[in-house]
Every structure is written in C-alpha cells, then in structure tokens.
Design a protein around this motif. Structure first.
Motif, PDB file in Angstrom:
ATOM      1  N   TYR A 133     -14.231  -9.763 -29.040  1.00 43.52           N
ATOM      2  CA  TYR A 133     -15.342 -10.515 -28.201  1.00 43.52           C
ATOM      3  C   TYR A 133     -16.722 -10.370 -28.777  1.00 43.52           C
ATOM      4  N   SER A 134     -17.287 -11.496 -29.143  1.00 41.59           N
ATOM      5  CA  SER A 134     -18.486 -11.573 -29.801  1.00 41.59           C
ATOM      6  C   SER A 134     -19.732 -12.085 -28.810  1.00 41.59           C
ATOM      7  N   GLY A 135     -20.716 -11.972 -29.168  1.00 41.74           N
ATOM      8  CA  GLY A 135     -21.803 -12.355 -28.428  1.00 41.74           C
ATOM      9  C   GLY A 135     -22.401 -11.591 -27.232  1.00 41.74           C
ATOM     10  N   ILE A 136     -21.772 -10.162 -27.152  1.00 44.66           N
ATOM     11  CA  ILE A 136     -22.037  -9.475 -26.046  1.00 44.66           C
ATOM     12  C   ILE A 136     -22.633  -8.282 -26.473  1.00 44.66           C
ATOM     13  N   TYR A 137     -23.719  -7.713 -25.674  1.00 38.43           N
ATOM     14  CA  TYR A 137     -24.452  -6.510 -26.071  1.00 38.43           C
ATOM     15  C   TYR A 137     -23.712  -5.381 -26.067  1.00 38.43           C
ATOM     16  N   VAL A 138     -23.576  -4.262 -26.824  1.00 36.56           N
ATOM     17  CA  VAL A 138     -22.958  -3.078 -26.538  1.00 36.56           C
ATOM     18  C   VAL A 138     -23.878  -2.124 -26.756  1.00 36.56           C
ATOM     19  N   PHE A 139     -23.516  -0.812 -25.743  1.00 35.82           N
ATOM     20  CA  PHE A 139     -24.188   0.317 -25.796  1.00 35.82           C
ATOM     21  C   PHE A 139     -23.578   1.584 -25.805  1.00 35.82           C
ATOM     22  N   THR A 140     -24.000   2.724 -26.215  1.00 31.47           N
ATOM     23  CA  THR A 140     -23.116   4.004 -26.090  1.00 31.47           C
ATOM     24  C   THR A 140     -24.058   4.864 -24.818  1.00 31.47           C
ATOM     25  N   GLU A 141     -25.047   4.018 -24.367  1.00 32.33           N
ATOM     26  CA  GLU A 141     -25.650   4.968 -23.472  1.00 32.33           C
ATOM     27  C   GLU A 141     -25.875   4.209 -22.110  1.00 32.33           C
ATOM     28  N   TYR A 142     -25.517   4.815 -21.056  1.00 33.87           N
ATOM     29  CA  TYR A 142     -25.587   3.966 -19.801  1.00 33.87           C
ATOM     30  C   TYR A 142     -26.761   3.612 -19.146  1.00 33.87           C
ATOM     31  N   GLU A 143     -27.977   4.329 -19.487  1.00 29.04           N
ATOM     32  CA  GLU A 143     -29.322   3.766 -19.293  1.00 29.04           C
ATOM     33  C   GLU A 143     -29.512   2.507 -20.014  1.00 29.04           C
ATOM     34  N   ASP A 144     -29.135   2.226 -21.157  1.00 27.30           N
ATOM     35  CA  ASP A 144     -29.274   1.050 -21.952  1.00 27.30           C
ATOM     36  C   ASP A 144     -28.655   0.110 -21.361  1.00 27.30           C
ATOM     37  N   LEU A 145     -27.653   0.331 -20.671  1.00 32.19           N
ATOM     38  CA  LEU A 145     -26.763  -1.104 -20.316  1.00 32.19           C
ATOM     39  C   LEU A 145     -27.638  -1.319 -18.966  1.00 32.19           C
ATOM     40  N   LEU A 146     -28.065  -0.558 -18.436  1.00 35.53           N
ATOM     41  CA  LEU A 146     -28.769  -0.822 -17.207  1.00 35.53           C
ATOM     42  C   LEU A 146     -30.241  -1.564 -17.444  1.00 35.53           C
ATOM     43  N   ASP A 147     -30.701  -1.366 -18.658  1.00 34.83           N
ATOM     44  CA  ASP A 147     -31.929  -1.936 -19.089  1.00 34.83           C
ATOM     45  C   ASP A 147     -31.517  -3.388 -19.545  1.00 34.83           C
ATOM     46  N   ALA A 148     -30.329  -3.768 -19.625  1.00 42.45           N
ATOM     47  CA  ALA A 148     -29.994  -5.069 -20.084  1.00 42.45           C
ATOM     48  C   ALA A 148     -29.930  -6.463 -19.429  1.00 42.45           C
ATOM     49  N   ASP A 149     -31.027  -6.501 -18.391  1.00 43.40           N
ATOM     50  CA  ASP A 149     -31.136  -7.377 -17.696  1.00 43.40           C
ATOM     51  C   ASP A 149     -29.768  -8.110 -16.947  1.00 43.40           C
ATOM     52  N   ILE A 150     -29.023  -6.956 -16.057  1.00 40.76           N
ATOM     53  CA  ILE A 150     -27.906  -7.341 -15.606  1.00 40.76           C
ATOM     54  C   ILE A 150     -28.346  -7.475 -14.112  1.00 40.76           C
ATOM     55  N   ASP A 151     -27.329  -8.195 -13.530  1.00 37.89           N
ATOM     56  CA  ASP A 151     -27.600  -8.160 -12.038  1.00 37.89           C
ATOM     57  C   ASP A 151     -26.533  -7.142 -11.283  1.00 37.89           C
ATOM     58  N   ALA A 152     -25.601  -7.190 -11.761  1.00 44.86           N
ATOM     59  CA  ALA A 152     -24.325  -6.201 -11.227  1.00 44.86           C
ATOM     60  C   ALA A 152     -23.735  -5.336 -12.469  1.00 44.86           C
ATOM     61  N   VAL A 153     -23.277  -4.235 -11.893  1.00 43.24           N
ATOM     62  CA  VAL A 153     -22.442  -3.218 -13.211  1.00 43.24           C
ATOM     63  C   VAL A 153     -21.148  -2.906 -12.600  1.00 43.24           C
ATOM     64  N   VAL A 154     -20.235  -2.955 -13.377  1.00 41.59           N
ATOM     65  CA  VAL A 154     -19.019  -2.368 -13.069  1.00 41.59           C
ATOM     66  C   VAL A 154     -18.664  -1.149 -13.695  1.00 41.59           C
ATOM     67  N   ILE A 155     -18.293  -0.125 -12.739  1.00 40.33           N
ATOM     68  CA  ILE A 155     -18.392   1.371 -13.351  1.00 40.33           C
ATOM     69  C   ILE A 155     -16.835   1.393 -13.421  1.00 40.33           C
ATOM     70  N   ALA A 156     -16.363   1.532 -14.687  1.00 38.96           N
ATOM     71  CA  ALA A 156     -15.054   1.763 -15.124  1.00 38.96           C
ATOM     72  C   ALA A 156     -14.915   2.925 -15.905  1.00 38.96           C
ATOM     73  N   SER A 157     -15.719   3.861 -15.741  1.00 38.38           N
ATOM     74  CA  SER A 157     -15.974   5.312 -16.325  1.00 38.38           C
ATOM     75  C   SER A 157     -14.969   6.027 -15.766  1.00 38.38           C
ATOM     76  N   PRO A 158     -14.922   7.271 -16.361  1.00 37.71           N
ATOM     77  CA  PRO A 158     -14.249   8.360 -15.943  1.00 37.71           C
ATOM     78  C   PRO A 158     -14.623   8.699 -14.391  1.00 37.71           C
ATOM     79  N   LEU A 159     -13.834   9.327 -13.661  1.00 39.97           N
ATOM     80  CA  LEU A 159     -13.806   9.261 -12.280  1.00 39.97           C
ATOM     81  C   LEU A 159     -15.098  10.165 -11.881  1.00 39.97           C
ATOM     82  N   LYS A 160     -15.234  11.447 -12.574  1.00 41.95           N
ATOM     83  CA  LYS A 160     -16.489  12.157 -12.471  1.00 41.95           C
ATOM     84  C   LYS A 160     -17.769  11.380 -12.423  1.00 41.95           C
TER      85      LYS A 160
END
Length: 365
Positions: free
Chosen positions: A47-74
């Motif tokens: 899939y092209s045209g999508i920002y990718v990050f290795t840090e969660y804080e960077d994801l939150l900085d990406a001008d998003i309205d909602a986040v889906v948390i599909a991370s490990p349970l902890k």
C-alpha cells in the motif's frame, strides 16, 4: 466535510483494519505505526501513499482524528490514554487493560478527553450475536437467566517469532493464571443481559499440553450478574483440538439458543411462541428477516471477506458513523471495562481455589 483521518498502531492485526477502513465511506487511513521496520516495509510494498512510523508518538503527531490500537495487549491502555490526552478518538483492540490500576487510569482519561473511546469487541457485531440480542429485546426468550461463551483456539504456534524469540502472547498470557482473554466470550453474552458481572469464580484444569506454562489449558470463569443471572465462560488457547472460537448458548423461560459445536452445524433456537412442540429446533437464519437490519440479512460485498464472519467490517463502519456524526459509540469505556474487569479479577479467584471475587461497579468510580 473531510474524511475521518485514521492512524493504526500494530501491523499484524492492523493490516486487516486497514482493509476494512478502506471500504468505509467517510474514512481514510493516513498513517500506520509498528516498531518492526520489516513489517512497515511489507505494508509499504503493498500500500502506497501512507505515512509509516516506528514510534507511537509520531503516529499521534500525524494529524489524525482517530487511532486504532492493534498493538500487543499490554500497550492497549497506555496507548489509548496518550491518544485521549490529545483528544484523538480511540478504537482499541481487546482487552481494554491488563491491570485494575490501568482500568482506572483509562476511565479517567476518557472522562477528561473531548474524544471518544471504543473497545473493538468485534464479536458483539457477529450476525448471530446481534440477532440474539434483538430477539432478547423483543422478549421472545422470556426472562433470560443463563448463558455460555467459549473461546477454544490453539495459538501455541504464535508463541515464538521467526527468530525463535517468545512473543507477547507467551510472555504476557502464559505466565499467569486466570481468564486472560475472555471478552470475545463475555462481551456478547453481557450485551444480551444488558447488565454487569458482580462476582466471578474461576478454576483451571492445570497445565498439561505445555507443562511449563502457568496458564491452565482450560480455564472456567463463572460470572454472577448483578440481577442474579449466571454466565459460564471457557477459555482454552493451548489444547490440541480444532478451533471453536464462537460457541454460545442462551437459556430463558420461553426459549433457548445453541451455536454450532462443529463445522457444518447450524445456529439453532427453540422458541415457545414459534415452535409446534417442545422438541422442535429452528434454524436461526430463518428468523433473520424478523430480527436483523437488511445489510445483516444479505451481506454487502464489503463484508464478505472481512474477518470474524464479517463482523470487523460492521464494527469499523459503526465506529466511523458514530464519530463522524458525534454520536455515542456502542462499546464505550464503561462497557469496555465491564467486559474486561471480570477476567482481571478471575486471577485472584483462581489462585485462591475458586473463591468468589467481587467485581467493582465502574459506573461508580
């Protein structure tokens, strides 16, 4: 009006969320995050045209309205709280949290946020479970007083990664006793009763299949609801057997429901007001038209290849609709914690030989 901008954390499960959000009008996935660079590269290759990050804080900085948390349970509670603190809406995988303290912190964050929190308990969106809920509301089962839910899914193959290192499933779920993953079974049944669990009793079979595990091969959690109904939950994630990840039953004064035990069987009901005799089972699907909206009777194309019997698509679609229209989500923080807390309290019960443990009322926290 611009589309709802979605970020996804955790690509193992998140790639399936991406597909479902892509089918829903009014939403677009604009960024994804995973600490595994290889997982991100595989996603970018497809899939092209999508920002990718290795840090969660960077994801939150990406001008998003909602986040889906599909991370490990902890990480579920921690990442949800960080998003809510920024007024970013949350759709979180199950369970909501892993400790009582995190449950309290999560509730506090929701109360202080302008954003909404929804737990992604997709099993509440499975067609049969929705039909039973609607039938309960119409009174065709009479007074309901007993239910069962079982999640039997051997996932030992997922306990080590390709490099032979233990995964979070082994480290976080196999090293303690109790019903560690119960919301798929408990969520739909509590949804039928529309009340909370007040006490849990938990017992285990011991560890036999993989003797080094602390978690029992089969764990049973008996739940007594606030109004006195009984719900029996069984969890087994190691036994050598075919999967059965969606068995339920329901008993009322005027009828009962039984999900299939093995592939090929049908969902069946016996209803006093419909049956000609006390032995006449009916195919639940024969009643769909009376108790389901049209899109759940005849699936749209978008739902046909969605995971969990189409439920993921309907859950994502409902989340987008609620957020876009500023309406309350269906599985809010209170339901999320009511689905989660019994499993957390079961850990205290099982180590004390099954004594009843009281579950707090989160609506009074």
């Amino acid at each position: 009006m611009r589309k709802l901008r979605i970020g996804i954390a955790g690509m193992n499960r998140g790639k399936h969320f991406y597909k479902d959000f892509s089918k829903v009008e009014g939403a677009e996935v604009v960024a994804v995050m995973d600490p595994d660079q290889q997982a991100l590269e595989q996603f970018q290759h497809k899939y092209s045209g999508i920002y990718v990050f290795t840090e969660y804080e960077d994801l939150l900085d990406a001008d998003i309205d909602a986040v889906v948390i599909a991370s490990p349970l902890k990480f579920h509670a921690e990442q949800a709280i960080l998003a809510l603190n920024r007024d970013i809406h949350v759709l979180s995988e199950v369970t909501a949290a892993t400790t009582i303290e995190d449950c309290r912190s999560l509730l506090r964050a929701v109360k202080e946020s302008k954003a909404q929190y929804m737990m992604a308990e997709n099993y509440c969106y499975i067609r049969e479970n929705v039909a039973i809920r609607n039938m309960v509301e119409k009174g065709v089962f009479g007074e309901i007083y007993f239910a069962e839910g079982e999640y039997l899914h051997n996932v030992t193959s997922l306990h080590y990664d390709n490099n032979g290192q233990p995964t979070w499933r082994k480290k976080d779920m196999m090293n303690k006793r109790g019903l560690t993953y119960g919301t798929h079974s408990l969520g739909p049944t509590l949804n039928w009763f529309n009340e909370r669990v007040k006490y849990v009793n938990c017992l285990g079979s011991g560890s036999h299949t993989v003797s080094e595990y602390k978690n029992d091969d089969t764990t049973i959690m008996l739940c007594r609801t606030e109004n006195g109904a009984l719900i029996n939950i069984r969890l087994d994630m190691v036994s050598n057997r075919p999967h059965n990840m969606g068995y339920y039953s329901l008993q009322g004064t005027k009828g009962c429901y039984e999900a299939p035990r093995v592939p090929g069987e049908k969902h069946r009901v016996w209803l006093e007001d419909y049956a000609e005799s006390s032995e006449q089972w009916m195919d639940l699907s024969d009643l769909y038209a009376d108790f389901l909206p049209p899109e759940l009777v005849n699936f749209p194309e978008e739902a046909n290849d969605s995971h969990h019997w189409g439920a993921d698509y309907f859950m994502v679609k409902d989340f987008v609709k609620c957020i876009s229209e500023n309406k309350p989500v269906k599985i809010d923080i209170y339901k999320a914690l009511e689905y989660t807390l019994p499993g957390l309290l079961s850990e205290a019960s099982i180590v004390a030989d099954g004594i009843p443990v009281e579950v707090p009322d989160v609506r009074k926290w």
